[in-house]
Design an enzyme around this catalytic site. Structure first.
Site, PDB file in Angstrom:
ATOM      1  N   ASN A 244      27.015  42.074  70.981  1.00 18.97           N
ATOM      2  CA  ASN A 244      28.128  41.932  70.033  1.00 18.97           C
ATOM      3  C   ASN A 244      28.056  40.561  69.385  1.00 18.97           C
ATOM      4  OD1 ASN A 244      29.298  43.757  72.369  1.00 18.97           O
ATOM      5  ND2 ASN A 244      30.580  44.096  70.587  1.00 18.97           N
TER       6      ASN A 244
ATOM      7  N   ARG B 259      33.566  44.838  79.144  1.00 17.26           N
ATOM      8  CA  ARG B 259      33.175  46.251  78.998  1.00 17.26           C
ATOM      9  C   ARG B 259      31.829  46.354  78.262  1.00 17.26           C
ATOM     10  NH1 ARG B 259      31.598  49.602  75.064  1.00 17.26           N
ATOM     11  NH2 ARG B 259      33.195  48.762  73.687  1.00 17.26           N
ATOM     12  N   ASP B 260      31.810  46.006  76.993  1.00 15.59           N
ATOM     13  CA  ASP B 260      30.586  46.178  76.192  1.00 15.59           C
ATOM     14  C   ASP B 260      29.459  45.289  76.736  1.00 15.59           C
ATOM     15  OD1 ASP B 260      28.799  46.688  74.035  1.00 15.59           O
ATOM     16  OD2 ASP B 260      30.459  46.855  72.635  1.00 15.59           O
TER      17      ASP B 260
ATOM     18  N   HIS C 242      28.046  44.413  66.034  1.00 13.02           N
ATOM     19  CA  HIS C 242      26.919  43.944  66.853  1.00 13.02           C
ATOM     20  C   HIS C 242      26.007  43.126  65.947  1.00 13.02           C
ATOM     21  CE1 HIS C 242      27.435  45.932  70.796  1.00 13.02           C
ATOM     22  NE2 HIS C 242      28.293  46.661  70.092  1.00 13.02           N
TER      23      HIS C 242
ATOM     24  N   CYS D  27      25.317  49.337  73.403  1.00 16.74           N
ATOM     25  CA  CYS D  27      25.539  50.686  73.927  1.00 16.74           C
ATOM     26  C   CYS D  27      24.268  51.190  74.595  1.00 16.74           C
ATOM     27  CB  CYS D  27      25.954  51.620  72.788  1.00 16.74           C
ATOM     28  SG  CYS D  27      26.072  53.328  73.336  1.00 16.74           S
TER      29      CYS D  27
ATOM     30  N   HIS E  89      34.263  45.977  64.819  1.00 16.51           N
ATOM     31  CA  HIS E  89      33.473  45.746  66.038  1.00 16.51           C
ATOM     32  C   HIS E  89      32.022  45.626  65.573  1.00 16.51           C
ATOM     33  CE1 HIS E  89      32.513  46.795  70.394  1.00 16.51           C
ATOM     34  NE2 HIS E  89      31.366  47.124  69.823  1.00 16.51           N
TER      35      HIS E  89
HETATM   36  N1  COA Z   1      35.137  59.275  84.389  1.00 13.73           N
HETATM   37  C1  COA Z   1      34.485  59.555  85.545  1.00 13.73           C
HETATM   38  N2  COA Z   1      33.796  60.687  85.730  1.00 13.73           N
HETATM   39  C2  COA Z   1      33.773  61.586  84.730  1.00 13.73           C
HETATM   40  C3  COA Z   1      34.437  61.355  83.521  1.00 13.73           C
HETATM   41  C4  COA Z   1      35.138  60.143  83.374  1.00 13.73           C
HETATM   42  N3  COA Z   1      35.773  59.831  82.248  1.00 13.73           N
HETATM   43  N4  COA Z   1      34.238  62.399  82.720  1.00 13.73           N
HETATM   44  C5  COA Z   1      33.475  63.287  83.397  1.00 13.73           C
HETATM   45  N5  COA Z   1      33.185  62.775  84.614  1.00 13.73           N
HETATM   46  C6  COA Z   1      32.374  63.394  85.658  1.00 13.73           C
HETATM   47  C7  COA Z   1      32.822  64.790  85.971  1.00 13.73           C
HETATM   48  O1  COA Z   1      33.830  64.771  86.926  1.00 13.73           O
HETATM   49  C8  COA Z   1      31.545  65.425  86.477  1.00 13.73           C
HETATM   50  O2  COA Z   1      31.306  64.946  87.796  1.00 13.73           O
HETATM   51  P1  COA Z   1      30.461  65.801  88.851  1.00 13.73           P
HETATM   52  O3  COA Z   1      29.061  65.867  88.318  1.00 13.73           O
HETATM   53  O4  COA Z   1      30.558  65.007  90.100  1.00 13.73           O
HETATM   54  O5  COA Z   1      31.133  67.130  88.897  1.00 13.73           O
HETATM   55  C9  COA Z   1      30.483  64.778  85.608  1.00 13.73           C
HETATM   56  O6  COA Z   1      31.039  63.539  85.152  1.00 13.73           O
HETATM   57  C10 COA Z   1      30.107  65.653  84.425  1.00 13.73           C
HETATM   58  O7  COA Z   1      31.256  65.987  83.704  1.00 13.73           O
HETATM   59  P2  COA Z   1      31.192  66.534  82.203  1.00 13.73           P
HETATM   60  O8  COA Z   1      32.561  66.709  81.680  1.00 13.73           O
HETATM   61  O9  COA Z   1      30.251  67.725  82.149  1.00 13.73           O
HETATM   62  O10 COA Z   1      30.573  65.310  81.461  1.00 13.73           O
HETATM   63  P3  COA Z   1      29.177  65.152  80.747  1.00 13.73           P
HETATM   64  O11 COA Z   1      28.064  65.223  81.685  1.00 13.73           O
HETATM   65  O12 COA Z   1      29.185  66.024  79.551  1.00 13.73           O
HETATM   66  O13 COA Z   1      29.312  63.615  80.280  1.00 13.73           O
HETATM   67  C11 COA Z   1      30.764  61.822  79.632  1.00 13.73           C
HETATM   68  C12 COA Z   1      30.316  63.243  79.375  1.00 13.73           C
HETATM   69  C13 COA Z   1      31.625  61.406  78.468  1.00 13.73           C
HETATM   70  C14 COA Z   1      31.565  61.765  80.911  1.00 13.73           C
HETATM   71  C15 COA Z   1      29.537  60.896  79.774  1.00 13.73           C
HETATM   72  O14 COA Z   1      28.658  61.154  78.723  1.00 13.73           O
HETATM   73  C16 COA Z   1      29.913  59.447  79.765  1.00 13.73           C
HETATM   74  O15 COA Z   1      30.573  58.962  80.671  1.00 13.73           O
HETATM   75  N6  COA Z   1      29.448  58.674  78.778  1.00 13.73           N
HETATM   76  C17 COA Z   1      29.681  57.256  78.769  1.00 13.73           C
HETATM   77  C18 COA Z   1      29.710  56.765  77.374  1.00 13.73           C
HETATM   78  C19 COA Z   1      29.783  55.255  77.342  1.00 13.73           C
HETATM   79  O16 COA Z   1      30.386  54.613  78.178  1.00 13.73           O
HETATM   80  N7  COA Z   1      29.135  54.688  76.337  1.00 13.73           N
HETATM   81  C20 COA Z   1      29.161  53.291  76.117  1.00 13.73           C
HETATM   82  C21 COA Z   1      30.414  52.847  75.443  1.00 13.73           C
HETATM   83  S1  COA Z   1      30.527  53.384  73.776  1.00 13.73           S
HETATM   84 ZN    ZN Z   2      29.800  47.822  71.038  1.00 14.58          ZN
END
Ligand code: COA
Ligand code: ZN
Length: 307
Positions: free
Chosen positions: A249, A15-16, A209, A240, A207
């Site tokens: 990490n 994942r990370d 890094h 991240c 955790h």
């Molecule tokens: N999995 C898949 N799709 C997701 C989702 C999830 N958990 N959460 C939201 N979505 C989709 C929605 O369905 C929507 O899709 P669409 O544009 O096709 O309609 C879109 O994402 C936007 O949804 P919204 O709730 O408005 O999300 P957002 O734009 O505010 O983004 C997150 C929020 C959390 C989904 C996004 O910031 C994210 O995935 N971040 C990843 C963080 C990460 O992995 N960081 C590294 C590890 S710490």
């Molecule tokens: Zn990390």
């Protein structure tokens, strides 16, 4: 200060490690990589995240990855940022969720586009989901607990506030994450002692890094403070994508070496773990794997120095 007799290493490489690469590994290669990690003795593996595929395209195949791990002798964990992610993870068959929430406002916004309060409200909904689906375990990872790339060092009171926030929802497993390597052993000691004192009923993981070179020193201090759950990524990959300056990490190889040389059991066979990382090297040519032990090779077999 003593060391624990044994620790659980949570392997977060799939994942990370993979989320921060410029290319996406095909699902079959991810699955082979996880298989090799499991073959080294790692039993708890964060295998993917259920996040927006727009945010992290590298892990867009989360459900498919999990489906192909069904018969693996591991406890798969998935990182989730919201209720939608939790529901998808559970539907895919994951039973241990790692919910991410940042201690800093700015990183939480950058990472999951929410205020911390909004994230906590999502966590409350996930906890409610747990009531409906049997045996779903929810952990919380507090990102930037040792410092934030946007806001710098945060007061320990702020860490305690969000540990308290997740504890109030009934979460008992909390991972303190040093997203960009601002921690040092003394800070690790202070934060762990403060958390323990205020919330003695929780189980803490860490955790780290290695962004500024103190990752392994921090891990040693955490173990000396009694922590027995440590995240690490094979080869030392990781970071991240939403934290400027993030790097890998602590490497699982280096952590296993540290532990086993000092008599702390990990259940991981270092030579086989190095094989998993060498596989990664072949499928990700040109990607640097900074693990020192991987570079130098595992030591010749001999008895532990201590214990
Ligand atoms: N999995 C898949 N799709 C997701 C989702 C999830 N958990 N959460 C939201 N979505 C989709 C929605 O369905 C929507 O899709 P669409 O544009 O096709 O309609 C879109 O994402 C936007 O949804 P919204 O709730 O408005 O999300 P957002 O734009 O505010 O983004 C997150 C929020 C959390 C989904 C996004 O910031 C994210 O995935 N971040 C990843 C963080 C990460 O992995 N960081 C590294 C590890 S710490
Ligand atoms: Zn990390």
């Amino acid at each position: 200060m003593g060391l624990p007799a044994s620790v659980t290493i949570v392997e977060v490489g799939p994942r990370d490690g993979l989320q921060n690469l410029s290319r996406t590994l095909p699902t079959a290669e991810k699955v082979r990589y996880i298989e090799l990690l499991a073959a080294s003795g790692l039993t708890v593996i964060e295998v993917t995240s259920f996040v927006s595929p727009k945010a992290v395209p590298q892990l867009a195949d989360a459900a498919e990855t999990v489906a192909r791990l069904r018969n693996f002798p591991i406890t798969p964990i998935a990182l989730v940022p919201n209720l939608k992610g939790a529901e998808s993870a559970v539907a895919a068959g994951v039973r241990t969720l790692n919910f991410v929430l940042s201690v800093s406002t700015s990183h939480n916004r950058s990472n999951v586009n929410r205020t911390r309060e909004e994230s906590l409200a999502e966590l409350a909904e996930i906890v409610a989901l747990r009531g409906e689906v049997l045996e779903v375990r929810v952990r919380a990872s507090l990102a930037t607990a040792f410092g934030c790339p946007f806001e710098g060092r945060l007061p320990i009171a702020e860490v305690l506030r969000w540990v308290g926030g997740v504890a109030d929802l009934g979460i008992t497993e909390v991972t303190l994450a040093d997203t960009v390597g601002f921690g040092n052993p003394e800070l690790v000691r202070q934060i762990l002692l403060a958390c323990r004192e205020r919330f003695p009923g929780l189980s803490y993981g860490v955790h780290f890094h290695d962004t500024r070179g103190l990752g392994i020193a921090n891990a040693l201090m955490a173990m000396q403070c009694g922590v027995t759950v440590l995240d690490a990524a094979a080869g030392g990959l990781g970071g991240c994508p939403f934290a400027p300056g993030a790097t890998g990490n602590i490497a699982t190889e280096d952590l296993v070496f540290l532990c086993e040389e000092m008599g702390v059991k990990t259940g991981v066979e270092l030579a086989r773990l190095c094989e998993a990382s060498r596989f990664l090297r072949t499928v990700l040519p040109g990607v640097d794997l900074p693990s020192r032990v991987l570079r130098a090779g595992p030591p010749k077999p001999r008895g532990p120095l201590v214990g």
